[in-house]
Design a protein around this motif. Structure first.
Motif, PDB file in Angstrom:
ATOM      1  N   ILE A 272       0.834  -1.203   0.000  1.00 27.70           N
ATOM      2  CA  ILE A 272       0.000   0.000   0.000  1.00 27.70           C
ATOM      3  C   ILE A 272       0.873   1.260   0.000  1.00 27.70           C
ATOM      4  O   ILE A 272       0.523   2.269  -0.627  1.00 27.70           O
ATOM      5  CB  ILE A 272      -1.014   0.027   1.164  1.00 27.70           C
ATOM      6  N   ARG A 273       2.019   1.200   0.652  1.00 25.24           N
ATOM      7  CA  ARG A 273       2.928   2.355   0.633  1.00 25.24           C
ATOM      8  C   ARG A 273       3.496   2.559  -0.770  1.00 25.24           C
ATOM      9  O   ARG A 273       3.581   3.690  -1.261  1.00 25.24           O
ATOM     10  CB  ARG A 273       4.055   2.155   1.649  1.00 25.24           C
ATOM     11  N   GLY A 274       3.874   1.451  -1.416  1.00 26.86           N
ATOM     12  CA  GLY A 274       4.397   1.546  -2.770  1.00 26.86           C
ATOM     13  C   GLY A 274       3.348   2.024  -3.755  1.00 26.86           C
ATOM     14  O   GLY A 274       3.661   2.754  -4.711  1.00 26.86           O
ATOM     15  N   PHE A 275       2.089   1.646  -3.540  1.00 25.54           N
ATOM     16  CA  PHE A 275       0.988   2.064  -4.400  1.00 25.54           C
ATOM     17  C   PHE A 275       0.807   3.581  -4.314  1.00 25.54           C
ATOM     18  O   PHE A 275       0.654   4.269  -5.334  1.00 25.54           O
ATOM     19  CB  PHE A 275      -0.288   1.342  -3.963  1.00 25.54           C
ATOM     20  N   VAL A 276       0.840   4.108  -3.096  1.00 22.88           N
ATOM     21  CA  VAL A 276       0.726   5.563  -2.911  1.00 22.88           C
ATOM     22  C   VAL A 276       1.900   6.274  -3.566  1.00 22.88           C
ATOM     23  O   VAL A 276       1.725   7.291  -4.255  1.00 22.88           O
ATOM     24  CB  VAL A 276       0.648   5.921  -1.416  1.00 22.88           C
ATOM     25  N   ALA A 277       3.098   5.741  -3.363  1.00 28.68           N
ATOM     26  CA  ALA A 277       4.282   6.361  -3.953  1.00 28.68           C
ATOM     27  C   ALA A 277       4.185   6.393  -5.474  1.00 28.68           C
ATOM     28  O   ALA A 277       4.539   7.391  -6.115  1.00 28.68           O
ATOM     29  CB  ALA A 277       5.544   5.607  -3.512  1.00 28.68           C
ATOM     30  N   ARG A 278       3.690   5.326  -6.072  1.00 27.04           N
ATOM     31  CA  ARG A 278       3.560   5.284  -7.529  1.00 27.04           C
ATOM     32  C   ARG A 278       2.499   6.265  -8.009  1.00 27.04           C
ATOM     33  O   ARG A 278       2.681   6.935  -9.033  1.00 27.04           O
ATOM     34  CB  ARG A 278       3.208   3.858  -7.973  1.00 27.04           C
ATOM     35  N   ALA A 279       1.387   6.369  -7.266  1.00 24.15           N
ATOM     36  CA  ALA A 279       0.353   7.331  -7.635  1.00 24.15           C
ATOM     37  C   ALA A 279       0.904   8.755  -7.611  1.00 24.15           C
ATOM     38  O   ALA A 279       0.577   9.579  -8.479  1.00 24.15           O
ATOM     39  CB  ALA A 279      -0.835   7.206  -6.686  1.00 24.15           C
ATOM     40  N   GLU A 280       1.750   9.037  -6.627  1.00 20.49           N
ATOM     41  CA  GLU A 280       2.360  10.368  -6.546  1.00 20.49           C
ATOM     42  C   GLU A 280       3.299  10.615  -7.725  1.00 20.49           C
ATOM     43  O   GLU A 280       3.336  11.715  -8.283  1.00 20.49           O
ATOM     44  CB  GLU A 280       3.090  10.514  -5.209  1.00 20.49           C
ATOM     45  N   GLU A 281       4.034   9.575  -8.133  1.00 22.07           N
ATOM     46  CA  GLU A 281       4.910   9.703  -9.306  1.00 22.07           C
ATOM     47  C   GLU A 281       4.099   9.986 -10.567  1.00 22.07           C
ATOM     48  O   GLU A 281       4.560  10.694 -11.462  1.00 22.07           O
ATOM     49  CB  GLU A 281       5.719   8.424  -9.499  1.00 22.07           C
ATOM     50  N   LEU A 282       2.888   9.433 -10.612  1.00 23.33           N
ATOM     51  CA  LEU A 282       2.018   9.622 -11.778  1.00 23.33           C
ATOM     52  C   LEU A 282       1.210  10.921 -11.701  1.00 23.33           C
ATOM     53  O   LEU A 282       0.407  11.197 -12.597  1.00 23.33           O
ATOM     54  CB  LEU A 282       1.049   8.439 -11.898  1.00 23.33           C
ATOM     55  N   GLY A 283       1.423  11.686 -10.645  1.00 22.40           N
ATOM     56  CA  GLY A 283       0.694  12.941 -10.494  1.00 22.40           C
ATOM     57  C   GLY A 283      -0.727  12.766 -10.002  1.00 22.40           C
ATOM     58  O   GLY A 283      -1.558  13.676 -10.140  1.00 22.40           O
ATOM     59  N   ARG A 284      -1.028  11.614  -9.390  1.00 22.47           N
ATOM     60  CA  ARG A 284      -2.371  11.332  -8.890  1.00 22.47           C
ATOM     61  C   ARG A 284      -2.322  10.886  -7.428  1.00 22.47           C
ATOM     62  O   ARG A 284      -3.112  10.059  -6.989  1.00 22.47           O
ATOM     63  CB  ARG A 284      -3.041  10.249  -9.743  1.00 22.47           C
ATOM     64  N   GLY A 285      -1.434  11.474  -6.687  1.00 23.97           N
ATOM     65  CA  GLY A 285      -1.277  11.104  -5.286  1.00 23.97           C
ATOM     66  C   GLY A 285      -2.531  11.291  -4.468  1.00 23.97           C
ATOM     67  O   GLY A 285      -2.818  10.513  -3.554  1.00 23.97           O
ATOM     68  N   GLU A 286      -3.330  12.334  -4.813  1.00 24.65           N
ATOM     69  CA  GLU A 286      -4.554  12.598  -4.048  1.00 24.65           C
ATOM     70  C   GLU A 286      -5.550  11.446  -4.158  1.00 24.65           C
ATOM     71  O   GLU A 286      -6.375  11.223  -3.263  1.00 24.65           O
ATOM     72  CB  GLU A 286      -5.208  13.903  -4.503  1.00 24.65           C
ATOM     73  N   ALA A 287      -5.502  10.687  -5.247  1.00 21.91           N
ATOM     74  CA  ALA A 287      -6.448   9.588  -5.436  1.00 21.91           C
ATOM     75  C   ALA A 287      -6.259   8.491  -4.386  1.00 21.91           C
ATOM     76  O   ALA A 287      -7.218   7.813  -4.006  1.00 21.91           O
ATOM     77  CB  ALA A 287      -6.301   8.990  -6.831  1.00 21.91           C
ATOM     78  N   LEU A 288      -5.032   8.323  -3.921  1.00 21.81           N
ATOM     79  CA  LEU A 288      -4.743   7.262  -2.956  1.00 21.81           C
ATOM     80  C   LEU A 288      -4.292   7.811  -1.610  1.00 21.81           C
ATOM     81  O   LEU A 288      -3.762   7.064  -0.773  1.00 21.81           O
ATOM     82  CB  LEU A 288      -3.670   6.318  -3.503  1.00 21.81           C
ATOM     83  N   ALA A 289      -4.535   9.089  -1.372  1.00 18.70           N
ATOM     84  CA  ALA A 289      -4.106   9.690  -0.104  1.00 18.70           C
ATOM     85  C   ALA A 289      -4.734   8.979   1.090  1.00 18.70           C
ATOM     86  O   ALA A 289      -4.140   8.892   2.176  1.00 18.70           O
ATOM     87  CB  ALA A 289      -4.459  11.173  -0.088  1.00 18.70           C
ATOM     88  N   PHE A 290      -5.944   8.440   0.914  1.00 19.15           N
ATOM     89  CA  PHE A 290      -6.618   7.758   2.020  1.00 19.15           C
ATOM     90  C   PHE A 290      -5.841   6.547   2.511  1.00 19.15           C
ATOM     91  O   PHE A 290      -5.976   6.127   3.669  1.00 19.15           O
ATOM     92  CB  PHE A 290      -8.036   7.337   1.596  1.00 19.15           C
ATOM     93  N   LEU A 291      -4.990   5.951   1.632  1.00 18.75           N
ATOM     94  CA  LEU A 291      -4.224   4.783   2.048  1.00 18.75           C
ATOM     95  C   LEU A 291      -3.182   5.135   3.104  1.00 18.75           C
ATOM     96  O   LEU A 291      -2.758   4.267   3.873  1.00 18.75           O
ATOM     97  CB  LEU A 291      -3.553   4.120   0.843  1.00 18.75           C
ATOM     98  N   ARG A 292      -2.764   6.375   3.152  1.00 20.42           N
ATOM     99  CA  ARG A 292      -1.843   6.780   4.218  1.00 20.42           C
ATOM    100  C   ARG A 292      -2.539   6.701   5.578  1.00 20.42           C
ATOM    101  O   ARG A 292      -1.939   6.325   6.588  1.00 20.42           O
ATOM    102  CB  ARG A 292      -1.298   8.180   3.955  1.00 20.42           C
ATOM    103  N   GLU A 293      -3.820   7.065   5.618  1.00 21.75           N
ATOM    104  CA  GLU A 293      -4.565   6.945   6.869  1.00 21.75           C
ATOM    105  C   GLU A 293      -4.834   5.471   7.195  1.00 21.75           C
ATOM    106  O   GLU A 293      -4.839   5.077   8.364  1.00 21.75           O
ATOM    107  CB  GLU A 293      -5.879   7.718   6.797  1.00 21.75           C
ATOM    108  N   VAL A 294      -5.068   4.657   6.159  1.00 27.16           N
ATOM    109  CA  VAL A 294      -5.208   3.216   6.372  1.00 27.16           C
ATOM    110  C   VAL A 294      -3.956   2.672   7.055  1.00 27.16           C
ATOM    111  O   VAL A 294      -4.038   1.896   8.024  1.00 27.16           O
ATOM    112  CB  VAL A 294      -5.443   2.494   5.025  1.00 27.16           C
ATOM    113  N   ASP A 295      -2.792   3.083   6.581  1.00 31.09           N
ATOM    114  CA  ASP A 295      -1.518   2.673   7.165  1.00 31.09           C
ATOM    115  C   ASP A 295      -1.393   3.196   8.595  1.00 31.09           C
ATOM    116  O   ASP A 295      -0.971   2.469   9.507  1.00 31.09           O
ATOM    117  CB  ASP A 295      -0.374   3.216   6.295  1.00 31.09           C
ATOM    118  N   ALA A 296      -1.790   4.441   8.817  1.00 29.37           N
ATOM    119  CA  ALA A 296      -1.677   5.043  10.144  1.00 29.37           C
ATOM    120  C   ALA A 296      -2.583   4.344  11.158  1.00 29.37           C
ATOM    121  O   ALA A 296      -2.179   4.086  12.297  1.00 29.37           O
ATOM    122  CB  ALA A 296      -2.013   6.538  10.074  1.00 29.37           C
ATOM    123  N   VAL A 297      -3.822   4.042  10.749  1.00 20.61           N
ATOM    124  CA  VAL A 297      -4.740   3.312  11.634  1.00 20.61           C
ATOM    125  C   VAL A 297      -4.126   1.966  12.004  1.00 20.61           C
ATOM    126  O   VAL A 297      -4.150   1.544  13.167  1.00 20.61           O
ATOM    127  CB  VAL A 297      -6.113   3.110  10.959  1.00 20.61           C
TER     128      VAL A 297
END
Length: 440
Positions: A272-297
Motif C-alpha cells: 500500500i505504501r508503494g501504491f501511494v508512492a507510484r500514484a504520486e509519481e504519476l501525479g495522482r497522489g490525491e487519489a490514494l491519499a486515504f491509504l496513508r490513513e489506512v496505514d496510520a490506523v
C-alpha cells in the motif's frame, strides 16, 4: 511444459514446486547458494504447510531441480519472474533492483518464442518498461504479467487451485500476440482452466493494478473495522457484534472485518505504501491519499495493545512478567516481517517488562531480529508466573487454550486478546480479567 522460475524465495519456491506438481518440468534459479542447497535437498528455507512434501515429491520424480546458474533456464518455454520487490530503504516506493537484475540475467538465455511471465508485485508501468527492453535486446521472446494472490499458510493450495487467473498480455486480450500468450498460459494452468477457474485476460497495466488494488482494498477493510473499534472503545459498543451485523450486507461481507492488532507481513504494508508512492509519481497522489490513513490506523493498533497492557498492569510495567503469545504476523507462517506481534513485544520490553514470547514456528526468525527478547517454544513455560498474557497471533493452539489450566500457571489472571478470537465470557468465568479490542 518446460518451465523456469527465476527467484526462489517464498513466492518462487512455492510456484516452482506447484508447477512440478502440475506435471511441468521445472528449474528454479536463485543466486543464494544456501537457499538452493536447501531446496535441492527438499527442505523449504521457510515454514509453509505442505511445501516440504511437494518439494520432496517433485524432486524425486525428476520434474524439479534448482540451480544458481541462469543458463540452466535456457530451453524453457515459460520463464516465471518471481523475485522480491521490497520497500526502498529511504522511500515508500518499491525497490525494483532485484527484478531488473533477474530480468537482465535471464535475457541471454531466452529461446525463440519463449515467454517471460512476471509474477512479482510491481508498480504499474513496470511491465511496459520491461517489454520495451525485451523488444530491444531479445525480440524473439515476449512478456506477459500473471500476478499471484497467495495467502501465507495457504500458498500451496492457492497455487494449485487458484480462485482466479489474471493474464496481462501484449496488446491486451484483443491483440493476436496477446491471444497467443494467453493460450500458452492456459497450457501452464490447464488443470485450473479445465476446472472452470475464472480467467481474466487484460493488458499489462490492469494486471499490475489487480494485485496492488486487491491488497489496498483488504488493508482498507481491516483498518476500517479497527477504526470502528476505537469508536467502540469510547462508547461501550462491541465491535465484534458490529462486524457481524454489517457483514450480513452482501455488499460488505464479513471476511477481513476482524478488529485487532492489525495487519503486517511482507506484502500488505509495503504494497500500500508503494501504491501511494507510484500514484504520486504519476501525479495522482490525491487519489490514494486515504491509504496513508489506512496505514496510520494499522500502526496505531499496535500502540493500542501496548497501552492496554500498561493499563492492565496498573501503569507499573517495569520488571513485570508478560507472556506474549505469537511473534509471527499471522498463524501458519514463520514470517516476522513487519509483525504487529513482534512490535508489541519489543515495545513492552522497552518499557522495562520481562517479556517471554512463544510461537510455534517463528522463534528463530524473531530471535535474529530481536535477540533482546526471551523466547520459549513452550506455551506453558511462557505462561508460568506471568503477570499478564497478551495474545497477538491467532495460532490454533492459542485460541484453544483452556482458561482454567492457564490460570493455574500464571501469577495474575489478566489477558489481552489482541485478535478478538477468545470467548470472553468463558475466560471471565474462569476468573480472568479479559480485554479485547473494541469489546466492552
Amino acid at each position: 511444459m518446460n518451465v523456469s522460475v527465476i527467484g526462489c524465495g517464498y513466492l518462487g519456491a512455492v510456484h516452482a514446486a506447484a508447477m512440478a506438481e502440475l506435471g511441468h518440468t521445472v528449474v528454479g534459479i536463485d543466486i543464494d547458494e544456501r537457499k538452493i542447497a536447501e531446496l535441492s535437498a527438499g527442505r523449504p528455507p521457510f515454514f509453509e504447510p505442505r511445501l516440504g512434501e511437494l518439494l520432496s515429491s517433485a524432486i524425486a520424480s525428476g520434474r524439479l531441480r534448482f540451480s544458481t546458474d541462469p543458463a540452466e533456464a535456457a530451453g524453457a518455454e515459460v520463464h516465471f519472474l518471481a523475485v522480491g520487490t521490497p520497500q526502498q530503504a529511504r522511500s515508500d516506493a518499491a525497490d525494483l533492483r532485484y527484478v531488473d537484475a533477474a530480468f537482465d540475467a535471464l535475457l541471454p538465455h531466452l529461446a525463440p518464442g519463449a515467454i517471460v511471465v512476471g509474477k512479482s508485485t510491481v508498480p504499474v508501468g513496470t511491465a511496459a518498461g520491461l517489454a520495451e527492453r525485451l523488444a530491444r535486446r531479445a525480440p524473439h521472446a515476449s512478456l506477459a504479467w500473471n500476478p499471484e494472490f497467495l495467502r501465507e499458510g495457504f500458498a500451496v493450495q492457492d497455487t494449485l487451485e487458484p480462485d482466479r487467473l489474471v493474464y496481462g498480455v501484449a496488446g491486451g486480450e484483443h491483440d493476436e500476440r496477446g491471444r497467443a500468450q494467453a493460450a500458452v498460459l492456459d497450457r501452464v494452468y490447464r488443470a485450473a482452466v479445465e476446472a472452470g477457474t475464472p480467467r481474466i485476460v487484460t493488458d499489462y497495466a490492469t494486471a499490475e493494478l489487480v494485485k496492488v488494488s486487491a491488497n489496498a482494498f483488504l488493508a482498507t477493510k481491516i483498518s476500517f473495522i479497527n477504526a470502528m473499534s476505537e469508536i467502540a472503545d469510547v462508547t461501550g459498543a462491541d465491535v465484534t457484534a458490529l462486524a457481524d451485523a454489517i457483514g450480513h450486507d452482501a455488499r460488505i461481507g464479513r471476511r477481513f472485518l476482524n478488529a485487532g492488532v492489525g495487519f503486517g507481513g511482507g506484502c500488505l504494508p509495503k504494497d500500500i505504501r508503494g501504491f501511494v508512492a507510484r500514484a504520486e509519481e504519476l501525479g495522482r497522489g490525491e487519489a490514494l491519499a486515504f491509504l496513508r490513513e489506512v496505514d496510520a490506523v494499522n500502526l496505531r493498533q499496535r500502540q493500542r495493545v501496548v497501552d492496554l497492557a500498561v493499563e492492565a498492569l496498573g501503569g507499573q510495567v517495569h520488571e513485570r512478567r508478560i507472556a506474549i503469545l505469537g511473534v509471527t504476523f499471522k498463524p501458519d507462517s514463520d514470517d516476522v516481517r513487519d509483525s504487529p506481534a513482534l512490535d508489541v513485544a519489543v515495545a513492552l520490553k522497552g518499557l522495562g517488562a520481562e517479556v517471554v514470547a512463544t510461537d510455534p514456528e517463528g522463534i528463530a526468525n524473531a530471535r535474529m531480529r530481536h535477540p533482546q527478547l526471551d523466547y520459549t517454544s513452550s506455551t506453558a513455560e511462557a505462561l508460568r508466573g506471568a503477570d499478564l498474557v497478551v495474545l497477538v497471533t491467532e495460532w490454533r493452539e492459542f485460541r484453544a487454550l483452556d482458561p482454567v489450566t492457564a490460570g493455574e500457571l500464571v501469577a495474575g489472571r489478566s489477558i489481552i486478546d489482541g485478535r478478538n478470537v477468545l470467548d470472553a465470557a468463558r475466560w471471565r468465568e474462569a476468573g480472568w480479567t479479559y480485554r479485547g479490542i473494541g469489546r466492552p
